[in-house]
Design a protein around this motif. Structure first.
Motif, PDB file in Angstrom:
ATOM      1  N   SER A 270     -39.910 -18.349  61.970  1.00  0.00           N
ATOM      2  CA  SER A 270     -41.116 -17.898  62.660  1.00  0.00           C
ATOM      3  C   SER A 270     -41.722 -19.111  63.367  1.00  0.00           C
ATOM      4  O   SER A 270     -41.309 -20.256  63.141  1.00  0.00           O
ATOM      5  N   LEU A 271     -42.708 -18.867  64.202  1.00  0.00           N
ATOM      6  CA  LEU A 271     -43.339 -19.935  64.973  1.00  0.00           C
ATOM      7  C   LEU A 271     -44.812 -20.033  64.618  1.00  0.00           C
ATOM      8  O   LEU A 271     -45.376 -19.136  63.990  1.00  0.00           O
ATOM      9  N   GLY A 272     -45.446 -21.099  65.051  1.00  0.00           N
ATOM     10  CA  GLY A 272     -46.863 -21.281  64.762  1.00  0.00           C
ATOM     11  C   GLY A 272     -47.727 -20.266  65.476  1.00  0.00           C
ATOM     12  O   GLY A 272     -48.730 -19.796  64.938  1.00  0.00           O
ATOM     13  N   MET A 273     -47.355 -19.911  66.711  1.00  0.00           N
ATOM     14  CA  MET A 273     -48.042 -18.856  67.448  1.00  0.00           C
ATOM     15  C   MET A 273     -47.265 -17.555  67.295  1.00  0.00           C
ATOM     16  O   MET A 273     -46.108 -17.571  66.884  1.00  0.00           O
ATOM     17  N   PRO A 274     -47.871 -16.419  67.623  1.00  0.00           N
ATOM     18  CA  PRO A 274     -47.271 -15.123  67.286  1.00  0.00           C
ATOM     19  C   PRO A 274     -45.889 -14.848  67.847  1.00  0.00           C
ATOM     20  O   PRO A 274     -45.101 -14.145  67.223  1.00  0.00           O
ATOM     21  N   SER A 275     -45.570 -15.352  69.034  1.00  0.00           N
ATOM     22  CA  SER A 275     -44.247 -15.095  69.604  1.00  0.00           C
ATOM     23  C   SER A 275     -43.886 -16.218  70.567  1.00  0.00           C
ATOM     24  O   SER A 275     -44.732 -17.013  70.976  1.00  0.00           O
ATOM     25  N   ARG A 276     -42.611 -16.261  70.918  1.00  0.00           N
ATOM     26  CA  ARG A 276     -42.124 -17.310  71.823  1.00  0.00           C
ATOM     27  C   ARG A 276     -42.790 -17.238  73.193  1.00  0.00           C
ATOM     28  O   ARG A 276     -42.872 -18.248  73.904  1.00  0.00           O
TER      29      ARG A 276
ATOM     30  N   GLN B 113     -55.321 -27.857  70.848  1.00  0.00           N
ATOM     31  CA  GLN B 113     -56.600 -28.462  70.493  1.00  0.00           C
ATOM     32  C   GLN B 113     -56.906 -28.249  69.012  1.00  0.00           C
ATOM     33  O   GLN B 113     -57.467 -29.126  68.349  1.00  0.00           O
ATOM     34  N   PHE B 114     -56.512 -27.119  68.493  1.00  0.00           N
ATOM     35  CA  PHE B 114     -56.663 -26.821  67.066  1.00  0.00           C
ATOM     36  C   PHE B 114     -55.870 -27.826  66.243  1.00  0.00           C
ATOM     37  O   PHE B 114     -56.365 -28.391  65.251  1.00  0.00           O
ATOM     38  N   MET B 115     -54.632 -28.091  66.643  1.00  0.00           N
ATOM     39  CA  MET B 115     -53.801 -29.104  65.977  1.00  0.00           C
ATOM     40  C   MET B 115     -54.513 -30.456  65.927  1.00  0.00           C
ATOM     41  O   MET B 115     -54.608 -31.094  64.872  1.00  0.00           O
ATOM     42  N   ILE B 116     -54.970 -30.859  67.087  1.00  0.00           N
ATOM     43  CA  ILE B 116     -55.590 -32.188  67.220  1.00  0.00           C
ATOM     44  C   ILE B 116     -56.835 -32.283  66.351  1.00  0.00           C
ATOM     45  O   ILE B 116     -57.053 -33.282  65.640  1.00  0.00           O
TER      46      ILE B 116
ATOM     47  N   THR C  91     -42.257 -37.128  64.075  1.00  0.00           N
ATOM     48  CA  THR C  91     -42.651 -35.941  64.835  1.00  0.00           C
ATOM     49  C   THR C  91     -42.241 -34.673  64.099  1.00  0.00           C
ATOM     50  O   THR C  91     -43.011 -33.710  64.004  1.00  0.00           O
ATOM     51  N   ILE C  92     -41.029 -34.667  63.561  1.00  0.00           N
ATOM     52  CA  ILE C  92     -40.562 -33.492  62.822  1.00  0.00           C
ATOM     53  C   ILE C  92     -41.413 -33.271  61.577  1.00  0.00           C
ATOM     54  O   ILE C  92     -41.827 -32.151  61.271  1.00  0.00           O
ATOM     55  N   GLN C  93     -41.719 -34.369  60.860  1.00  0.00           N
ATOM     56  CA  GLN C  93     -42.553 -34.258  59.664  1.00  0.00           C
ATOM     57  C   GLN C  93     -43.966 -33.803  60.033  1.00  0.00           C
ATOM     58  O   GLN C  93     -44.564 -32.989  59.329  1.00  0.00           O
ATOM     59  N   ASN C  94     -44.508 -34.301  61.131  1.00  0.00           N
ATOM     60  CA  ASN C  94     -45.818 -33.840  61.587  1.00  0.00           C
ATOM     61  C   ASN C  94     -45.817 -32.333  61.810  1.00  0.00           C
ATOM     62  O   ASN C  94     -46.784 -31.635  61.493  1.00  0.00           O
ATOM     63  N   TYR C  95     -44.715 -31.848  62.366  1.00  0.00           N
ATOM     64  CA  TYR C  95     -44.617 -30.416  62.624  1.00  0.00           C
ATOM     65  C   TYR C  95     -44.527 -29.618  61.323  1.00  0.00           C
ATOM     66  O   TYR C  95     -45.204 -28.594  61.160  1.00  0.00           O
ATOM     67  N   LEU C  96     -43.706 -30.085  60.395  1.00  0.00           N
ATOM     68  CA  LEU C  96     -43.569 -29.386  59.118  1.00  0.00           C
ATOM     69  C   LEU C  96     -44.918 -29.267  58.412  1.00  0.00           C
ATOM     70  O   LEU C  96     -45.290 -28.195  57.916  1.00  0.00           O
TER      71      LEU C  96
ATOM     72  N   TRP D 223     -47.908 -29.545  59.755  1.00  0.00           N
ATOM     73  CA  TRP D 223     -48.826 -28.706  60.523  1.00  0.00           C
ATOM     74  C   TRP D 223     -48.619 -27.234  60.186  1.00  0.00           C
ATOM     75  O   TRP D 223     -49.581 -26.496  59.981  1.00  0.00           O
ATOM     76  N   ARG D 224     -47.356 -26.807  60.077  1.00  0.00           N
ATOM     77  CA  ARG D 224     -47.080 -25.409  59.780  1.00  0.00           C
ATOM     78  C   ARG D 224     -47.551 -25.036  58.371  1.00  0.00           C
ATOM     79  O   ARG D 224     -47.908 -23.880  58.114  1.00  0.00           O
ATOM     80  N   LEU D 225     -47.554 -25.986  57.465  1.00  0.00           N
ATOM     81  CA  LEU D 225     -48.082 -25.733  56.128  1.00  0.00           C
ATOM     82  C   LEU D 225     -49.607 -25.661  56.165  1.00  0.00           C
ATOM     83  O   LEU D 225     -50.217 -24.771  55.559  1.00  0.00           O
TER      84      LEU D 225
END
Length: 746
Positions: A222-228, A246-249, A361-366, A368-370
């Motif tokens: 799945s992705l962070g936003m609802p769809s691709r 902006q939410f991420m930041i 970058t990959i760890q930041n993404y992981l 963030w999704r958590l």
């Protein structure tokens, strides 16, 4: 009907269980839950929850007058051909309030049936949509007693340390963590400890080709936003994308501040921009939903050794990754373990993407999704930080009341404990027998109607009959949840350790237990009798792996069903739902499974070819509906095909079953204040269960993510194809509701 083991129930239901109605926004926001997993002890529920009370809807004033005039008689009287019982008066008041009698039913039956409802109901500021389903769901929720203690970000920071910390908010991550960073290790912790699957969706579920056993699945995530679509398209999608970044930041900055790190806005912006770029590439690698419609093409079985040979990237060790996950439940796997790969095209793209980005970058993404999933469980300032994103995504301007979030969470994650309380308080036992009788009547009609189909040969019809007769049903609730001294129910929550003071940690405990309950099924035989959903749910379900239909107690209430309302309304309400779920066993996905729930081709070439031709008619029909609220986008006839087939089949079967009932039982008395026949009332109630409205932002999302057509077109499309509707409402050929061309599958 409403989409989420091994996967969250939200995800599982989307992929494996088809429903009559999609998930509500509150369900999307709630922490991922696992099927029959991660419940709290019964004693905790008993202390923490008040009794669930189902509120009576509509026509309260009419009922009061009626009760007074009938001098305490519950059933009232039937004078002549007008039904004046409380059930009839209540139903009549509801129908009249929902209608717009000034509309022409042959031009726009949805406006005729739902215009009054649409005029009287405003979407709450906390909601992205509002419908009959949402009202009934609201009425299931009550206030939890007691207050929930907030401890700001402290519990979140402790959780992040378990998965290697957040580089963007760690001063020394590159020196202390990156040298020993392991993608397999971190992904496995996310999966087994937090029930969160990122980058690689690995879960345990029924083997599609052998419904008696479980197997490991590997799929695109799945992705962070609802769809691709949100990562590439313009207009509202671009606004959501900007708000998401902006939410991420903002959240990353907040965590840095909470860890007393120096303020470095430019660094945070740069790092999170890389995360956004990375996730965009991941989104681009995923296959669009329209191209994943045929489950027989998705299914690819291989050993772990073959998986390693086929999809090796950056020395990623598949056996180690999966073993690390399964070791959390003491299950051993080896290179000869069989897995099913659903996401072949995605995995082929993943290698190139991974090689382009740094570990940080990959760890930041992981992380963030958590983090994004845990925002609802944190203090108000975290929720305030996502307000702009939610406004862009859903159109909402206010958060749900805290008590409502808590009740939704408890109900979604402690289904049987809460279900027992709900059933004891509100559910009439007689409903089970009545609904079972309706199921048999509608199943009988489905089998009979097979003879009408010219596109299907005799051999395939016989197989379809066998499958229909083999469909198992679950109605209301599992009987054991009402037993006294309930050891079985207590056992469901026995391995959970909760504290009445630590809400966030309780949720993490629930996630862990949910993941483990799902994963350990790998070595267990499938329990065909287990319920796939709780009792306090306003929805209905069909499981192709089980060839089973489920009708929880929550949906067995007006307008869908009541022993006090005319049978025309019951057949048009829950009868249509029953037909819908039965037909799911024969839609474009369900037809691939046999009577035992195995993915097996039981169709002749002749029938399979003509099924696709009949289905194509509906693909074009619904694909030509333009939804102005979604910026003029067209409905996806392919993505919604299964639900459209089920809607069309459901209303047709329910109506024919009602006609048979009339032949046996005779005409029903009319409803007061309504100069309508009961055949007309059947179609009116069918339409009114779909009364509802959306915010434009949510419309733009659901047209890309919901496998159901918009509410209006669920009604219009089904009735435009049904000749009997035109006859009952005297619609001339060529009017909007009686087009010359009609589609029919079942």
């Amino acid at each position: 009907m409403e989409n989420e083991v091994g996967k969250s129930v939200d995800n599982q239901m989307d992929k494996y269980i088809v429903t009559i109605m999609g998930k509500s926004e509150s369900q999307m926001d709630i922490v991922e839950k696992t099927t029959k997993s991660g419940k709290k002890p019964w004693s905790f529920v008993a202390i923490g929850l008040a009794v669930l009370l189902l509120l009576m809807t509509c026509a309260a004033v009419a009922l009061v007058i009626l009760y007074a005039s009938s001098r305490g008689s519950y059933y009232g009287t039937n004078s002549g051909k007008i039904c004046t019982t409380p059930g009839c008066v209540t139903a009549a008041a509801r129908i009249i309030q929902n209608m717009d009698p000034t509309a022409d039913p042959c031009k726009d039956f949805y406006q005729y049936a739902c215009g009054g409802w649409l005029n009287r109901h405003v979407i709450p500021e906390t909601s992205s949509r509002y419908s009959i389903f949402d009202i009934l769901r609201d009425e299931l929720e009550i206030i939890l007693k007691g207050l929930i203690e907030q401890r700001d970000s402290l519990p979140l920071l402790e959780a992040l340390r378990m998965v290697g910390d957040w580089p963007v908010a760690s001063a020394d991550w590159s020196k202390t963590k990156e040298p020993s960073w392991s993608m397999e290790e971190n992904l496995s912790i996310m999966n087994s400890r937090f029930n969160k699957r990122v980058l690689i969706d690995m879960f345990v579920w029924n083997d599609d080709r052998d419904s008696s056993r479980h197997i490991i699945y590997i799929d695109q995530p799945s992705l962070g936003m609802p769809s691709r679509d949100y990562y590439f398209n313009g207009d509202n999608y671009q606004r959501v994308r900007e708000a998401y970044l902006q939410f991420m930041i903002t959240i990353a900055k907040m965590i840095r501040e909470d860890k007393n790190m120096s303020k470095d806005d430019s660094f945070v912006q740069e790092e999170m921009a890389k995360v956004m770029e990375f996730e965009t590439e991941i989104a681009n690698a995923t296959t669009p939903a329209e191209e994943r419609h045929d489950v027989t093409l998705l299914y690819n079985k291989m050993t772990l050794a073959e998986l390693q040979e086929e999809f090796s990237f950056n020395e990623f060790n598949w056996t180690f990754f999966i073993q690390r996950i399964m070791s959390s439940v003491n299950v051993q796997v080896d290179p000869e373990e069989e897995v099913v790969v659903y996401g072949m095209p995605y995995l082929q793209e993943l290698k190139a993407i991974i090689s382009k980005y740094s570990a940080s970058t990959i760890q930041n993404y992981l992380i963030w999704r958590l983090v994004i999933d845990r925002i609802s469980s944190l203090s108000r300032r975290f929720k305030d930080a996502r307000a702009s994103y939610r406004k862009a995504l859903y159109g909402t301007t206010l958060e749900e009341a805290r008590w409502r979030e808590c009740v939704s969470y408890v109900n979604n994650n402690m289904e049987n404990a809460v279900g027992a309380m709900y059933v004891r308080e509100t559910f009439a036992g007689e409903s089970k027998r009545m609904v079972r009788d309706l199921i048999e009547k509608i199943r009988e009609v489905f089998v009979e109607t097979l003879d009408e189909l010219q596109w299907m040969d005799k051999a395939s019809k016989e197989k379809a009959r066998e499958k229909a007769m083999a469909i198992k049903e679950q109605i209301g609730y599992p009987d054991y949840i009402l037993e006294d001294q309930n050891e079985k129910l207590d056992l469901e929550y026995a391995n959970l350790n909760f504290s009445e003071h630590n809400y966030f940690e309780n949720i993490l405990e629930n996630l862990r237990a949910g993941a483990q309950k799902s994963l350990k099924k790998l070595r267990e035989r499938v329990d065909q009798d287990i319920w796939i959903i709780g009792a306090a749910v306003v929805n209905a379900f069909y499981s192709p792996n089980r060839n089973q239909i489920v009708f929880p107690a929550g949906i067995l209430q007006p307008p869908f069903f009541s022993k006090h309302q005319p049978q025309a309304l019951n057949f048009g309400g829950i009868g249509m739902v029953i037909g819908h779920e039965i037909t799911h066993g024969f839609d474009d996905n369900g037809r691939n499974f046999d009577k035992d729930g195995n993915m097996l081709d039981w169709w002749s070439n002749f029938s399979a070819l003509h099924f696709k031709e009949q289905s194509l008619c509906m693909v074009h029909q619904y694909g030509n509906y333009t939804w102005e609220l979604a910026g003029g986008q067209n409905v996806s006839g392919i993505s919604t095909l299964g639900e459209n087939i089920a809607d069309n089949g459901g209303v047709r079967q329910a109506y024919k079953a009602y006609l048979k009932w009339l032949e046996q039982e005779g005409k029903e008395p009319k409803l007061p204040g309504l100069n309508l026949s009961h055949k007309q009332l059947f179609f009116l109630n069918f339409a009114q269960v779909w009364c509802g409205s959306y915010r434009p932002e949510y419309a733009s999302q659901s047209i890309k993510t919901d496998v159901h057509s918009p509410l209006k077109y669920r009604v219009m499309g089904s009735l435009q194809n049904f000749e009997a509707f035109s006859e009952v409402f005297h619609c001339k050929k060529g009017t909007a509701m009686h087009p010359a061309g009609k589609c029919r599958v079942w």
